[in-house]
Design an enzyme around this catalytic site. Structure first.
Site, mmCIF file in Angstrom:
data_model
loop_
_atom_site.group_PDB
_atom_site.id
_atom_site.type_symbol
_atom_site.label_atom_id
_atom_site.label_comp_id
_atom_site.label_asym_id
_atom_site.label_seq_id
_atom_site.Cartn_x
_atom_site.Cartn_y
_atom_site.Cartn_z
ATOM 1 C CG ASN A 193 29.391 47.153 91.598
ATOM 2 O OD1 ASN A 193 29.317 48.156 92.297
ATOM 3 N ND2 ASN A 193 30.542 46.716 91.114
ATOM 4 C CB ILE A 242 23.835 41.520 91.555
ATOM 5 C CG1 ILE A 242 22.377 41.954 91.385
ATOM 6 C CG2 ILE A 242 24.523 42.338 92.642
ATOM 7 C CD1 ILE A 242 21.485 41.577 92.555
ATOM 8 C CB CYS A 243 29.327 42.345 89.886
ATOM 9 S SG CYS A 243 31.032 41.885 90.184
ATOM 10 C CG LEU A 244 27.293 41.438 96.692
ATOM 11 C CD1 LEU A 244 28.011 42.736 97.066
ATOM 12 C CD2 LEU A 244 25.859 41.474 97.208
#
Length: 199
Positions: A83, A91-93
């Site tokens: 992620n 960041i993939c959040l």
């Protein structure tokens, strides 16, 4: 900077400074150039993960529309995680995108990023190559993540075999980081990595 955002950040900054995670050394937050819009965060890799013992730096940019819009955060320390982009540190959040709520604070965001290191979401990846390795070769993913943590974040786990392969490519005139990325991408198969680098 909009007054509301500055006030809110100052309050949150104090909250982080007092929290138990800072006291325990798990989190850190500091201003960059005395600006309330640019901060530097630090999280420690969680125990029982390949990131354990690593110290990861985060770049935090706070928009003037904060807290109604999320801060922009990326890893400054290179990390091997489904992620997080191994190239840009993006960041993939969800809470940094569409699940952001004004009630969230810098402390909760830092803790969420730290939690992401314990529980990757390979089906919603930021880095497809890492996610593929995570799903298809979990053991190799673990070793690669430990190796990156050792090299870039000061983690304790030295993987001699990986270091040797990186050194071999470095000796051929390849930039050390590029060599590491190619090897990590091709599951540490020297031949395939070399082919890709020299093609």
């Amino acid at each position: 900077m909009a007054n509301i955002a500055a006030k809110r950040i100052k309050r949150e900054f104090k909250e982080v400074m007092k929290c138990e995670e800072v006291a325990g050394g798990a989190l850190k937050l500091e201003l960059v150039n005395d600006s309330w819009t640019e901060l530097k965060g630090q999280i420690v890799g969680p125990p029982d993960t390949p990131y354990e013992g690593g110290i990861f730096l985060l770049e935090i940019k706070v928009p003037e529309t904060y807290p109604f819009n999320p801060p922009k955060i990326r890893f400054m320390t290179k990390i091997w995680h489904p992620n997080v982009s191994s190239v840009t540190g993006a960041i993939c959040l969800d809470i940094l995108k569409d699940q952001w709520a004004a009630a969230l604070t810098l402390r909760t965001v830092l803790l969420s990023i730290q939690a992401l290191l314990s529980a990757a979401e390979p089906n919603d990846p930021q880095d497809a190559v890492v996610a593929k390795q995570y799903r298809e070769s979990p053991q190799l993913f673990n070793l690669t993540a430990k190796h990156w943590t050792n090299v870039y974040a000061g983690g304790p786990c030295i993987i001699g075999d990986f270091n040797r392969k990186v050194q071999l490519l470095s000796d051929m005139g390849i930039d050390e980081h590029q060599a590491r990325v190619a090897l990590s991408t091709f599951d540490w198969e020297l031949e395939r990595a070399t082919e890709q680098l020299f093609s």
